[in-house]
Write an enzyme that holds these catalytic residues in place. Structure first.
Site, PDB file in Angstrom:
ATOM      1  N   ALA A 171      35.614 -25.919  -5.594  1.00 31.65           N
ATOM      2  CA  ALA A 171      35.562 -25.877  -7.057  1.00 31.65           C
ATOM      3  C   ALA A 171      36.962 -25.966  -7.657  1.00 31.65           C
ATOM      4  O   ALA A 171      37.175 -26.603  -8.692  1.00 31.65           O
ATOM      5  CB  ALA A 171      34.864 -24.595  -7.517  1.00 31.65           C
ATOM      6  N   PHE A 172      37.934 -25.346  -7.009  1.00 30.10           N
ATOM      7  CA  PHE A 172      39.323 -25.393  -7.470  1.00 30.10           C
ATOM      8  C   PHE A 172      39.852 -26.825  -7.392  1.00 30.10           C
ATOM      9  O   PHE A 172      40.512 -27.312  -8.317  1.00 30.10           O
ATOM     10  CB  PHE A 172      40.166 -24.449  -6.620  1.00 30.10           C
ATOM     11  CG  PHE A 172      41.632 -24.446  -6.965  1.00 30.10           C
ATOM     12  CD1 PHE A 172      42.110 -23.700  -8.022  1.00 30.10           C
ATOM     13  CD2 PHE A 172      42.526 -25.185  -6.205  1.00 30.10           C
ATOM     14  CE1 PHE A 172      43.462 -23.703  -8.334  1.00 30.10           C
ATOM     15  CE2 PHE A 172      43.880 -25.190  -6.513  1.00 30.10           C
ATOM     16  CZ  PHE A 172      44.356 -24.449  -7.575  1.00 30.10           C
ATOM     17  N   SER A 173      39.561 -27.497  -6.277  1.00 26.20           N
ATOM     18  CA  SER A 173      40.005 -28.887  -6.112  1.00 26.20           C
ATOM     19  C   SER A 173      39.380 -29.792  -7.164  1.00 26.20           C
ATOM     20  O   SER A 173      39.971 -30.806  -7.554  1.00 26.20           O
ATOM     21  CB  SER A 173      39.638 -29.391  -4.713  1.00 26.20           C
ATOM     22  OG  SER A 173      40.284 -28.621  -3.715  1.00 26.20           O
TER      23      SER A 173
ATOM     24  N   THR B 259      38.378 -20.703  -5.326  1.00 27.66           N
ATOM     25  CA  THR B 259      39.672 -21.200  -4.846  1.00 27.66           C
ATOM     26  C   THR B 259      39.498 -22.262  -3.763  1.00 27.66           C
ATOM     27  O   THR B 259      40.474 -22.636  -3.102  1.00 27.66           O
ATOM     28  CB  THR B 259      40.514 -20.037  -4.294  1.00 27.66           C
ATOM     29  OG1 THR B 259      39.728 -19.288  -3.357  1.00 27.66           O
ATOM     30  CG2 THR B 259      40.962 -19.112  -5.410  1.00 27.66           C
TER      31      THR B 259
ATOM     32  N   ARG C 158      31.839 -20.142   9.460  1.00 29.66           N
ATOM     33  CA  ARG C 158      30.984 -20.304  10.645  1.00 29.66           C
ATOM     34  C   ARG C 158      30.479 -18.949  11.121  1.00 29.66           C
ATOM     35  O   ARG C 158      29.299 -18.780  11.436  1.00 29.66           O
ATOM     36  CB  ARG C 158      31.767 -20.997  11.750  1.00 29.66           C
ATOM     37  CG  ARG C 158      31.082 -20.993  13.120  1.00 29.66           C
ATOM     38  CD  ARG C 158      31.929 -21.728  14.149  1.00 29.66           C
ATOM     39  NE  ARG C 158      31.395 -21.590  15.490  1.00 29.66           N
ATOM     40  CZ  ARG C 158      31.754 -20.648  16.353  1.00 29.66           C
ATOM     41  NH1 ARG C 158      32.653 -19.741  16.009  1.00 29.66           N
ATOM     42  NH2 ARG C 158      31.235 -20.596  17.562  1.00 29.66           N
TER      43      ARG C 158
ATOM     44  N   ASP D  69      39.606 -20.632   7.209  1.00 30.53           N
ATOM     45  CA  ASP D  69      38.427 -20.329   6.399  1.00 30.53           C
ATOM     46  C   ASP D  69      37.158 -20.932   6.995  1.00 30.53           C
ATOM     47  O   ASP D  69      36.075 -20.348   6.894  1.00 30.53           O
ATOM     48  CB  ASP D  69      38.625 -20.850   4.971  1.00 30.53           C
ATOM     49  CG  ASP D  69      39.526 -19.939   4.148  1.00 30.53           C
ATOM     50  OD1 ASP D  69      39.853 -18.840   4.630  1.00 30.53           O
ATOM     51  OD2 ASP D  69      39.908 -20.344   3.037  1.00 30.53           O
ATOM     52  N   GLY D  70      37.286 -22.098   7.627  1.00 31.03           N
ATOM     53  CA  GLY D  70      36.122 -22.711   8.255  1.00 31.03           C
ATOM     54  C   GLY D  70      35.541 -21.839   9.354  1.00 31.03           C
ATOM     55  O   GLY D  70      34.319 -21.744   9.505  1.00 31.03           O
TER      56      GLY D  70
ATOM     57  N   ASN E 200      30.843 -19.780  -0.249  1.00 32.62           N
ATOM     58  CA  ASN E 200      31.794 -20.442  -1.132  1.00 32.62           C
ATOM     59  C   ASN E 200      31.100 -21.287  -2.194  1.00 32.62           C
ATOM     60  O   ASN E 200      31.238 -21.030  -3.381  1.00 32.62           O
ATOM     61  CB  ASN E 200      32.737 -21.334  -0.325  1.00 32.62           C
ATOM     62  CG  ASN E 200      33.985 -20.608   0.124  1.00 32.62           C
ATOM     63  OD1 ASN E 200      34.220 -19.464  -0.264  1.00 32.62           O
ATOM     64  ND2 ASN E 200      34.788 -21.263   0.947  1.00 32.62           N
ATOM     65  N   GLU E 201      30.383 -22.319  -1.738  1.00 28.72           N
ATOM     66  CA  GLU E 201      29.780 -23.232  -2.701  1.00 28.72           C
ATOM     67  C   GLU E 201      28.688 -24.075  -2.075  1.00 28.72           C
ATOM     68  O   GLU E 201      28.622 -24.262  -0.847  1.00 28.72           O
ATOM     69  CB  GLU E 201      30.836 -24.173  -3.304  1.00 28.72           C
ATOM     70  CG  GLU E 201      31.287 -25.296  -2.404  1.00 28.72           C
ATOM     71  CD  GLU E 201      32.296 -24.927  -1.347  1.00 28.72           C
ATOM     72  OE1 GLU E 201      32.068 -25.293  -0.172  1.00 28.72           O
ATOM     73  OE2 GLU E 201      33.301 -24.279  -1.677  1.00 28.72           O
TER      74      GLU E 201
END
Length: 311
Positions: free
Chosen positions: A193-195, A190, A80, A75-76, A149-150
């Site tokens: 925010a999920f964490s 996911t 990017r 995902d990183g 994502n966030e």
């Protein structure tokens, strides 16, 4: 005109370098033109036997001529790539070489099939909501950024809590001490925010999330707001503790006490290519390895033919 495909790879990993070489070779054999960034291509060509021709983006090929980008990594790597093509309309398809890989469309063992689908144009493009981030010091805007994502505002000093006031739709909601506050899109629900204890939101839902992190307050629940809302957090100045802004865990900015961060829906979404139109629930089960033992599924009988026996 030959079609041009932009190849992104986590060149620090051997498996990603090997996958990139395979993709470039398969694209050339199919009559397409692989395109890479100069730095990534230089790393790829080192030790590459039987190297195939690869064009260089922004040098021999303009971004406007790129049809699609394929991202090899986790995902990183996708975040990017999304950052690098933010100002374009290029869709991205991710091949997961990492762990969970929620943003990826395919796994490493699907690599050949993914390239074949690109060659045969067997993909659709969906748009994912992004958020815009505006940072204010007093009446002066000091930063504008974005996130897929966030965006998170976190404490900069591990020894002290971050004192904040949170706001939705220009009205104060609560003040508390915390480790930070996460503002997320459905795509990011996911991730961080999920964490932090936030809800999982289907990507097709138009909404934004606000998730406090380790808040010392009775009312510090995750919030789901309308996509038209403006969410904000102000770092309270009375204890002279500043914070740190992170956008997608990649771009960072130190925040002074008294700084205000505003979050709104971005007018420009991120475009992701899809090749497997499976429901999101199926992806949740697969990525999180959720147990489904005992599931029987819906009845085959239609509602109109179902009868209720009377005692």
């Amino acid at each position: 005109m030959r079609r041009k495909i932009l190849v992104f790879a986590h060149t620090g990993r051997e498996d990603a370098r090997d996958a990139a070489r395979t993709v470039c070779r398969q694209l050339v054999e199919a009559g397409l033109i692989p395109v890479m960034e100069r730095e990534d291509l230089a790393i790829l060509q080192s030790g590459w036997d039987n190297c195939v021709p690869v064009e260089v983006v922004s040098e021999t090929v303009a971004l406007v001529d790129i049809e699609l980008g394929i991202v090899l990594g986790g995902d990183g790597s996708i975040l990017r790539a999304a950052e690098k093509i933010r100002h374009t309309d290029i869709p991205l398809v991710g091949v997961n070489l990492g762990h969970v890989g929620f943003l990826a469309e395919a796994e490493e063992y699907d690599l050949t099939e993914t390239v074949e689908n690109i060659v045969n144009e067997k993909y659709t493009v969906e748009e994912r909501m992004a958020i815009d981030v505006h940072v204010w010091e007093g009446h002066r805007k000091i930063l504008t950024d974005w996130a897929l994502n966030e965006a998170s505002v976190e404490k900069g000093n591990r020894e002290k809590m971050l004192e904040v006031a949170i706001e939705v739709d220009r009205r104060p909601l609560s003040t508390f001490g915390c480790d930070g506050v996460v503002f997320a899109t459905p795509t990011g629900s996911t991730a961080y925010a999920f964490s932090g204890g936030g809800p999982v939101v289907w990507p097709t839902v138009d909404a934004m999330l606000l998730v406090p992190l380790s808040a010392h307050a009775l009312f510090a629940r995750p919030l789901v707001t309308a996509p038209s809302s403006m969410m904000a957090v102000e770092i309270l100045p009375h204890n002279r503790v500043g914070g740190v802004l992170w956008c997608d865990g990649r771009r960072t900015r130190d925040l002074k006490p008294g700084t205000r961060v505003e979050i709104v829906r971005s007018r420009k979404p991120v475009r992701l290519a899809r090749m497997h139109p499976a429901p999101f629930s199926e992806r949740l089960v697969r990525k999180f390895e959720l147990p489904t033992t005992g599931w029987r599924g819906p009845s085959n009988a239609s509602p109109s033919s179902t009868s209720i026996e009377e005692n």
